[in-house]
Design a protein around this motif. Structure first.
Motif, PDB file in Angstrom:
ATOM      1  N   PRO A  85       0.800  -1.229   0.000  1.00  0.00           N
ATOM      2  CA  PRO A  85       0.000   0.000   0.000  1.00  0.00           C
ATOM      3  C   PRO A  85       0.829   1.275   0.000  1.00  0.00           C
ATOM      4  O   PRO A  85       0.497   2.245  -0.676  1.00  0.00           O
ATOM      5  N   ASN A  86       1.949   1.264   0.758  1.00  0.00           N
ATOM      6  CA  ASN A  86       2.756   2.488   0.796  1.00  0.00           C
ATOM      7  C   ASN A  86       3.431   2.743  -0.547  1.00  0.00           C
ATOM      8  O   ASN A  86       3.660   3.877  -0.941  1.00  0.00           O
ATOM      9  N   ARG A  87       3.732   1.674  -1.304  1.00  0.00           N
ATOM     10  CA  ARG A  87       4.331   1.859  -2.624  1.00  0.00           C
ATOM     11  C   ARG A  87       3.307   2.420  -3.594  1.00  0.00           C
ATOM     12  O   ARG A  87       3.629   3.307  -4.409  1.00  0.00           O
ATOM     13  N   VAL A  88       2.083   1.932  -3.531  1.00  0.00           N
ATOM     14  CA  VAL A  88       1.022   2.490  -4.375  1.00  0.00           C
ATOM     15  C   VAL A  88       0.844   3.973  -4.074  1.00  0.00           C
ATOM     16  O   VAL A  88       0.707   4.794  -4.987  1.00  0.00           O
ATOM     17  N   SER A  89       0.897   4.327  -2.803  1.00  0.00           N
ATOM     18  CA  SER A  89       0.756   5.735  -2.409  1.00  0.00           C
ATOM     19  C   SER A  89       1.881   6.585  -2.975  1.00  0.00           C
ATOM     20  O   SER A  89       1.668   7.732  -3.384  1.00  0.00           O
ATOM     21  N   GLU A  90       3.085   6.021  -3.001  1.00  0.00           N
ATOM     22  CA  GLU A  90       4.217   6.755  -3.580  1.00  0.00           C
ATOM     23  C   GLU A  90       4.021   6.969  -5.078  1.00  0.00           C
ATOM     24  O   GLU A  90       4.231   8.069  -5.595  1.00  0.00           O
ATOM     25  N   ILE A  91       3.617   5.912  -5.757  1.00  0.00           N
ATOM     26  CA  ILE A  91       3.461   5.995  -7.213  1.00  0.00           C
ATOM     27  C   ILE A  91       2.342   6.967  -7.582  1.00  0.00           C
ATOM     28  O   ILE A  91       2.479   7.781  -8.500  1.00  0.00           O
ATOM     29  N   MET A  92       1.231   6.893  -6.839  1.00  0.00           N
ATOM     30  CA  MET A  92       0.048   7.682  -7.176  1.00  0.00           C
ATOM     31  C   MET A  92      -0.064   8.941  -6.316  1.00  0.00           C
ATOM     32  O   MET A  92      -1.159   9.443  -6.075  1.00  0.00           O
ATOM     33  N   LYS A  93       1.061   9.448  -5.887  1.00  0.00           N
ATOM     34  CA  LYS A  93       1.110  10.599  -4.969  1.00  0.00           C
ATOM     35  C   LYS A  93       0.273  11.779  -5.451  1.00  0.00           C
ATOM     36  O   LYS A  93      -0.379  12.460  -4.661  1.00  0.00           O
ATOM     37  N   TYR A  94       0.258  12.013  -6.751  1.00  0.00           N
ATOM     38  CA  TYR A  94      -0.402  13.207  -7.276  1.00  0.00           C
ATOM     39  C   TYR A  94      -1.727  12.913  -7.976  1.00  0.00           C
ATOM     40  O   TYR A  94      -2.214  13.712  -8.760  1.00  0.00           O
ATOM     41  N   GLY A  95      -2.307  11.747  -7.668  1.00  0.00           N
ATOM     42  CA  GLY A  95      -3.659  11.478  -8.133  1.00  0.00           C
ATOM     43  C   GLY A  95      -3.754  10.411  -9.214  1.00  0.00           C
ATOM     44  O   GLY A  95      -2.796  10.148  -9.940  1.00  0.00           O
ATOM     45  N   PHE A  96      -4.937   9.787  -9.274  1.00  0.00           N
ATOM     46  CA  PHE A  96      -5.251   8.781 -10.284  1.00  0.00           C
ATOM     47  C   PHE A  96      -5.894   9.468 -11.488  1.00  0.00           C
ATOM     48  O   PHE A  96      -6.855  10.221 -11.315  1.00  0.00           O
ATOM     49  N   PRO A  97      -5.438   9.210 -12.702  1.00  0.00           N
ATOM     50  CA  PRO A  97      -6.074   9.814 -13.887  1.00  0.00           C
ATOM     51  C   PRO A  97      -7.504   9.345 -14.090  1.00  0.00           C
ATOM     52  O   PRO A  97      -8.336  10.058 -14.645  1.00  0.00           O
ATOM     53  N   GLY A  98      -7.804   8.127 -13.672  1.00  0.00           N
ATOM     54  CA  GLY A  98      -9.131   7.536 -13.757  1.00  0.00           C
ATOM     55  C   GLY A  98      -9.165   6.337 -12.835  1.00  0.00           C
ATOM     56  O   GLY A  98      -8.124   5.909 -12.327  1.00  0.00           O
ATOM     57  N   MET A  99     -10.348   5.776 -12.607  1.00  0.00           N
ATOM     58  CA  MET A  99     -10.483   4.705 -11.610  1.00  0.00           C
ATOM     59  C   MET A  99     -11.048   3.417 -12.194  1.00  0.00           C
ATOM     60  O   MET A  99     -11.596   2.591 -11.485  1.00  0.00           O
ATOM     61  N   ASP A 100     -10.874   3.196 -13.494  1.00  0.00           N
ATOM     62  CA  ASP A 100     -11.458   2.024 -14.143  1.00  0.00           C
ATOM     63  C   ASP A 100     -10.502   0.831 -14.098  1.00  0.00           C
ATOM     64  O   ASP A 100      -9.392   0.899 -14.628  1.00  0.00           O
ATOM     65  N   ASN A 101     -10.931  -0.267 -13.459  1.00  0.00           N
ATOM     66  CA  ASN A 101     -10.169  -1.524 -13.439  1.00  0.00           C
ATOM     67  C   ASN A 101      -8.700  -1.322 -13.072  1.00  0.00           C
ATOM     68  O   ASN A 101      -7.800  -1.614 -13.864  1.00  0.00           O
ATOM     69  N   ILE A 102      -8.478  -0.829 -11.863  1.00  0.00           N
ATOM     70  CA  ILE A 102      -7.120  -0.563 -11.389  1.00  0.00           C
ATOM     71  C   ILE A 102      -6.413  -1.873 -11.070  1.00  0.00           C
ATOM     72  O   ILE A 102      -6.982  -2.773 -10.449  1.00  0.00           O
TER      73      ILE A 102
END
Length: 325
Positions: A85-102
């Motif tokens: 989870p902390n790695r996902v937070s690092e990668i997506m620090k500035y937001g998700f472009p969309g939320m379809d089938n992540i």
């Protein structure tokens, strides 16, 4: 005669209701015992309503209807594919472009387009340390393979690409993830691939852009890059504008007309600079400067139907495509 029938009916009804109440009571007792002894989250979910059963207005005390035996599916083991989870937070620090089938892998995150069998977008967080090649990583051991977390109806397969004339082009570049063997291997999932023209694009100009992005880690402490396909309209001979693209294989994998990269570089003191590129999926003269493919980020957002780095205000950006904001 009617009295005898009524008596028999009442007797049978009483037995049925009694059996039903007894069954519910047994189930409730069994579930409470299982709850006290089990840590299975599915079992807890199946039984918790029975344990907390209370009388409701106009309903009997056994007002919850459930199966006689709770359904307890096998608890899936944590996948080695999934990023912490902390790695996902690092990668997506500035937001998700969309939320379809992540889908989150060990070192990148993507959104999968089930209709086109190609990702909507793939997100990476790169650092100078992270893009260093480890002597223990061997790319030749990496195999292209379908992602079995995708429903079979919507997967792309190696057979779709075979004989198509297109490369299985990486969106998250394998060269960005050579510090760990597992990270590199996971870039070979077909969810991270898109049909790309080989010679003159994937192996040349697109590769130059990937190398340029890696080189940015020498300038910035953190580099965030979002990559994906575009299906852009084109005016045809009849004067009308159409969105046309080829599909390949039995699964009709879409061949994008263009590809984009939107990049944010973060300096050690927190300053942010953005660059965005769009390249046509065709043979490109390898001498063409990368700056030719720079476009306003808003044009990519409109075309892709996505919002990139939406946690960053444009006022926070020092530069966009090399120009001061």
């Amino acid at each position: 005669m009617n009295k005898k029938l009524a008596f028999r009916f009442a007797t049978l009804s009483g037995l049925a209701i009694g059996s039903f109440i007894g069954g519910i009571a047994y189930e409730r007792k069994r579930c409470i015992t299982l709850l006290d002894q089990s840590t299975n989250p599915y079992l807890v979910h199946a039984c918790k309503d029975i344990k907390t059963l209370t009388a409701m207005p106009a309903l009997p005390i056994f007002g919850t209807v459930s199966a006689a035996t709770p359904f307890v599916p096998d608890v899936p083991q944590p996948s080695k594919l999934v990023a912490e989870p902390n790695r996902v937070s690092e990668i997506m620090k500035y937001g998700f472009p969309g939320m379809d089938n992540i889908r989150s892998y060990s070192d990148y995150v993507l959104s999968y387009d089930r209709r086109n069998r190609v990702a909507h977008w793939v997100f990476e967080h790169l650092t100078a340390e992270g893009v260093k090649s480890s002597p223990n990583v061997d790319r030749s051991k990496c195999d292209f393979k379908p992602d079995e977390s995708i429903h079979p109806f919507f997967r792309s397969l190696n057979t779709d690409y075979k004989g198509s004339g297109f490369d299985r082009g990486h969106l998250a570049a394998a060269g960005n993830h050579k510090s760990h063997q597992q990270h590199c291997e996971q870039t070979f999932y077909l969810t991270n691939m898109a049909p790309q023209v080989g010679s003159g694009f994937n192996r040349d100009s697109w590769n130059r852009l990937e190398k340029y992005v890696r080189k940015l880690t020498k300038t910035y402490s953190n580099v965030y890059v979002c990559t994906g396909p575009l299906y852009l309209p084109k005016k045809e001979a009849d004067g009308k504008v159409y969105v046309k693209y080829q599909v390949i294989g039995n699964n009709s994998v879409a061949v994008p007309t263009h590809f984009y990269k939107v990049i944010v570089g973060e300096t050690a003191d927190g300053k942010l600079e953005l660059e965005s590129y769009v390249m046509p999926n065709q043979v490109i003269d390898d001498k063409t400067p990368l700056a030719v493919f720079q476009v306003p980020p808003e044009s990519v957002e409109r075309s892709a139907g996505l919002l990139f780095f939406d946690k960053i205000s444009r006022k926070q950006l020092q530069k966009i495509n090399g120009k001061k904001v």
